[in-house]
Write a protein that holds these residues in place. Structure first.
Motif, PDB file in Angstrom:
ATOM      1  N   ALA A   1      44.114  44.926  50.217  1.00 22.69           N
ATOM      2  CA  ALA A   1      43.049  45.769  49.669  1.00 22.69           C
ATOM      3  C   ALA A   1      41.787  45.752  50.531  1.00 22.69           C
ATOM      4  CB  ALA A   1      42.703  45.311  48.256  1.00 22.69           C
ATOM      5  N   ASP A   2      41.073  46.872  50.488  1.00 21.98           N
ATOM      6  CA  ASP A   2      39.722  46.961  51.038  1.00 21.98           C
ATOM      7  C   ASP A   2      38.759  46.883  49.856  1.00 21.98           C
ATOM      8  OD1 ASP A   2      40.312  47.529  53.894  1.00 21.98           O
ATOM      9  OD2 ASP A   2      41.272  49.306  53.042  1.00 21.98           O
ATOM     10  N   VAL A   3      37.872  45.895  49.899  1.00 22.35           N
ATOM     11  CA  VAL A   3      37.018  45.594  48.756  1.00 22.35           C
ATOM     12  C   VAL A   3      35.559  45.808  49.116  1.00 22.35           C
ATOM     13  CG1 VAL A   3      36.324  43.812  47.091  1.00 22.35           C
ATOM     14  CG2 VAL A   3      38.697  43.901  47.922  1.00 22.35           C
ATOM     15  N   LEU A   4      34.802  46.373  48.173  1.00 19.48           N
ATOM     16  CA  LEU A   4      33.362  46.569  48.321  1.00 19.48           C
ATOM     17  C   LEU A   4      32.665  45.821  47.192  1.00 19.48           C
ATOM     18  CD1 LEU A   4      30.811  48.075  49.436  1.00 19.48           C
ATOM     19  CD2 LEU A   4      31.347  49.893  47.790  1.00 19.48           C
ATOM     20  N   GLU A   5      31.737  44.926  47.526  1.00 22.84           N
ATOM     21  CA  GLU A   5      30.956  44.241  46.505  1.00 22.84           C
ATOM     22  C   GLU A   5      29.492  44.608  46.643  1.00 22.84           C
ATOM     23  OE1 GLU A   5      30.243  39.931  44.323  1.00 22.84           O
ATOM     24  OE2 GLU A   5      31.255  39.957  46.269  1.00 22.84           O
ATOM     25  N   ILE A   6      28.913  45.022  45.538  1.00 27.50           N
ATOM     26  CA  ILE A   6      27.495  45.382  45.499  1.00 27.50           C
ATOM     27  C   ILE A   6      26.736  44.219  44.870  1.00 27.50           C
ATOM     28  CG2 ILE A   6      25.794  46.982  44.540  1.00 27.50           C
ATOM     29  CD1 ILE A   6      28.147  49.052  44.458  1.00 27.50           C
TER      30      ILE A   6
ATOM     31  N   CYS B   1      33.524  36.767  46.982  1.00 27.50           N
ATOM     32  CA  CYS B   1      34.149  37.047  48.272  1.00 27.50           C
ATOM     33  C   CYS B   1      34.989  35.853  48.722  1.00 27.50           C
ATOM     34  CB  CYS B   1      33.062  37.353  49.300  1.00 27.50           C
ATOM     35  SG  CYS B   1      33.668  37.630  50.974  1.00 27.50           S
ATOM     36  N   HIS B   2      34.444  34.671  48.641  1.00 25.72           N
ATOM     37  CA  HIS B   2      35.151  33.434  49.006  1.00 25.72           C
ATOM     38  C   HIS B   2      36.452  33.304  48.209  1.00 25.72           C
ATOM     39  CE1 HIS B   2      34.885  28.735  49.207  1.00 25.72           C
ATOM     40  NE2 HIS B   2      35.840  29.194  49.976  1.00 25.72           N
ATOM     41  N   SER B   3      36.386  33.587  46.916  1.00 25.47           N
ATOM     42  CA  SER B   3      37.550  33.447  46.038  1.00 25.47           C
ATOM     43  C   SER B   3      38.622  34.481  46.362  1.00 25.47           C
ATOM     44  CB  SER B   3      37.114  33.570  44.574  1.00 25.47           C
ATOM     45  OG  SER B   3      36.144  32.589  44.260  1.00 25.47           O
ATOM     46  N   PHE B   4      38.203  35.722  46.618  1.00 27.38           N
ATOM     47  CA  PHE B   4      39.157  36.785  46.939  1.00 27.38           C
ATOM     48  C   PHE B   4      39.879  36.495  48.251  1.00 27.38           C
ATOM     49  CE2 PHE B   4      37.631  39.184  43.495  1.00 27.38           C
ATOM     50  CZ  PHE B   4      38.295  40.392  43.406  1.00 27.38           C
ATOM     51  N   LEU B   5      39.117  36.163  49.281  1.00 25.81           N
ATOM     52  CA  LEU B   5      39.721  35.936  50.592  1.00 25.81           C
ATOM     53  C   LEU B   5      40.606  34.695  50.598  1.00 25.81           C
ATOM     54  CD1 LEU B   5      36.722  36.847  52.918  1.00 25.81           C
ATOM     55  CD2 LEU B   5      38.780  38.192  52.496  1.00 25.81           C
ATOM     56  N   SER B   6      40.353  33.764  49.702  1.00 21.60           N
ATOM     57  CA  SER B   6      41.155  32.545  49.613  1.00 21.60           C
ATOM     58  C   SER B   6      42.449  32.758  48.844  1.00 21.60           C
ATOM     59  CB  SER B   6      40.350  31.430  48.936  1.00 21.60           C
ATOM     60  OG  SER B   6      39.189  31.122  49.660  1.00 21.60           O
ATOM     61  N   ASN B   7      42.504  33.794  48.026  1.00 21.61           N
ATOM     62  CA  ASN B   7      43.662  34.002  47.157  1.00 21.61           C
ATOM     63  C   ASN B   7      44.529  35.188  47.529  1.00 21.61           C
ATOM     64  OD1 ASN B   7      43.927  32.248  44.486  1.00 21.61           O
ATOM     65  ND2 ASN B   7      41.732  32.365  44.990  1.00 21.61           N
ATOM     66  N   HIS B   8      44.021  36.101  48.347  1.00 25.57           N
ATOM     67  CA  HIS B   8      44.782  37.316  48.654  1.00 25.57           C
ATOM     68  C   HIS B   8      44.624  37.707  50.120  1.00 25.57           C
ATOM     69  CE1 HIS B   8      45.911  38.310  44.520  1.00 25.57           C
ATOM     70  NE2 HIS B   8      44.719  37.852  44.177  1.00 25.57           N
ATOM     71  N   LYS B   9      45.601  38.410  50.621  1.00 23.95           N
ATOM     72  CA  LYS B   9      45.545  38.930  51.990  1.00 23.95           C
ATOM     73  C   LYS B   9      44.724  40.217  51.980  1.00 23.95           C
ATOM     74  CE  LYS B   9      49.889  36.852  53.510  1.00 23.95           C
ATOM     75  NZ  LYS B   9      49.201  35.834  54.333  1.00 23.95           N
ATOM     76  N   ILE B  10      43.429  40.044  51.815  1.00 22.33           N
ATOM     77  CA  ILE B  10      42.499  41.169  51.790  1.00 22.33           C
ATOM     78  C   ILE B  10      42.353  41.740  53.201  1.00 22.33           C
ATOM     79  CG2 ILE B  10      40.113  41.837  51.303  1.00 22.33           C
ATOM     80  CD1 ILE B  10      41.690  41.078  48.800  1.00 22.33           C
ATOM     81  N   SER B  11      42.385  43.076  53.319  1.00 22.61           N
ATOM     82  CA  SER B  11      42.224  43.698  54.640  1.00 22.61           C
ATOM     83  C   SER B  11      40.774  43.654  55.101  1.00 22.61           C
ATOM     84  CB  SER B  11      42.717  45.148  54.607  1.00 22.61           C
ATOM     85  OG  SER B  11      44.121  45.193  54.463  1.00 22.61           O
ATOM     86  N   SER B  12      39.867  44.003  54.186  1.00 22.03           N
ATOM     87  CA  SER B  12      38.448  43.988  54.541  1.00 22.03           C
ATOM     88  C   SER B  12      37.621  43.738  53.284  1.00 22.03           C
ATOM     89  CB  SER B  12      38.023  45.311  55.189  1.00 22.03           C
ATOM     90  OG  SER B  12      38.050  46.375  54.229  1.00 22.03           O
ATOM     91  N   TYR B  13      36.451  43.151  53.490  1.00 15.45           N
ATOM     92  CA  TYR B  13      35.541  42.870  52.370  1.00 15.45           C
ATOM     93  C   TYR B  13      34.136  43.250  52.816  1.00 15.45           C
ATOM     94  CZ  TYR B  13      34.231  40.517  47.996  1.00 15.45           C
ATOM     95  OH  TYR B  13      33.804  40.245  46.715  1.00 15.45           O
ATOM     96  N   THR B  14      33.565  44.267  52.173  1.00 14.86           N
ATOM     97  CA  THR B  14      32.253  44.773  52.533  1.00 14.86           C
ATOM     98  C   THR B  14      31.239  44.380  51.470  1.00 14.86           C
ATOM     99  OG1 THR B  14      33.216  46.644  53.712  1.00 14.86           O
ATOM    100  CG2 THR B  14      30.909  46.853  53.020  1.00 14.86           C
TER     101      THR B  14
END
Length: 304
Positions: A115-120, A128-141
């Motif tokens: 997934a490509d994720v956007l956090e406002i 962000c730390h939790s997402f990247l540690s648990n899933h193969k995220i493509s990008s996090y903005t």
């Protein structure tokens, strides 16, 4: 000979100075007085950390095996020396407990693989730390104020390895339009900050989400409160007044009444739906804060 019970020096002092009939003129506020704090509970004014750790301990005791797995995948949670407890040999703090509960809710409704994720408004970066540690995220903005971003950049650079940190793009609020371009995201996230923004700013972000995203997770208060017993209005009455006006949901409610909170859920989901073309896939109380709600919105694809 039968030994008679004796009053030790500790309780002799307490009885003479802190717990006796002279100190209880009536029972009106007895259970929030120093007398009762000596009899049954810890003084809330001086034992905030004790109660916080008790909350963390109880939440940890209720974590599902899946959420324990999510938590254990997040390394370096001890950075910053949070208030924490040790449960089944694992360090647990409130921030990352909340993060895995958020993640659990989102996973039920969104496929995060690639997934490509956007956090406002990312705070210091725990989500962000939790997402990247648990899933193969493509990008996090991350979109945020420059001052706050200085903190999240430093924190995430410390807790993540080079490969995961390289997936993050940081966009200051003054550079949003030029930086985003025509980018699209599988998921937008806002936790605990839309309620602190001016209405026009909230509307701007909802429009941005509508244009660029397919799913939207929001976790924010359902209203305002004026219960002085919660914090003694420690930051002053002017600060309280400033806090009452921002956001889309400004009704003052009893945040300690679950029915009063739940009654505001329809207004919450209506307010945070990005556009008419979006539906609310799920919503519920956001543990542990009494007056927080969470919802997952999905953009409907146009029919051909």
């Amino acid at each position: 000979m039968t030994t008679q019970p004796r009053v030790n020096e500790l309780w002799k002092y307490i009885g003479e100075n802190q717990v006796n009939g002279r100190l209880v003129d009536d029972l009106t506020d007895f259970k929030t007085s120093q007398v009762n704090y000596r009899l049954t509970s810890f003084d809330v004014q001086t034992n905030g950390v004790r109660y916080l750790k008790t909350l963390i301990y109880n939440l940890a005791s209720q974590l599902s095996p899946e959420n324990w797995d999510r938590l254990r995948r997040i390394e370096n949670r001890e950075v910053g020396n949070p208030f924490s407890v040790t449960y089944d040999g694992e360090m647990v703090c409130l921030d990352y407990l909340r993060a895995v509960l958020d993640l659990e809710f989102i996973e039920k409704n969104v496929d995060l693989a690639g997934a490509d994720v956007l956090e406002i408004g990312a705070g210091y970066g725990r989500t962000c730390h939790s997402f990247l540690s648990n899933h193969k995220i493509s990008s996090y903005t991350i979109i945020d104020l420059e001052t706050t971003m200085e903190v999240s950049q430093r924190y995430l650079r410390t807790v993540l390895d080079d490969a995961e940190f390289a997936k993050i793009t940081f966009i200051p609020v003054g550079e949003i339009e030029g930086a985003l371009g025509d980018a699209t995201f599988d998921l937008a996230i806002n936790i605990d900050s839309l309620a602190e923004m001016d209405v026009d700013t909230v509307r701007y972000y909802l429009g941005l989400i509508d244009r660029h995203c397919r799913n939207f997770y929001v976790n924010n208060p359902v209203g305002k409160y004026m219960d002085k017993s919660l914090d003694g209005h420690a930051r002053g009455e002017q600060a309280i007044a400033r806090a009452m006006s921002p956001g889309l949901l400004t009704d003052v409610i009893d945040v300690n009444d679950n029915r009063a909170v739940a009654a505001k859920a329809p207004e919450f989901t209506a307010a945070y739906r990005p556009h008419d073309g979006w539906t609310c896939a799920a919503d519920t109380w956001a543990v542990p804060y009494t007056w927080y709600w969470q919802a997952l919105f999905q953009k409907q694809e146009p029919k051909h």
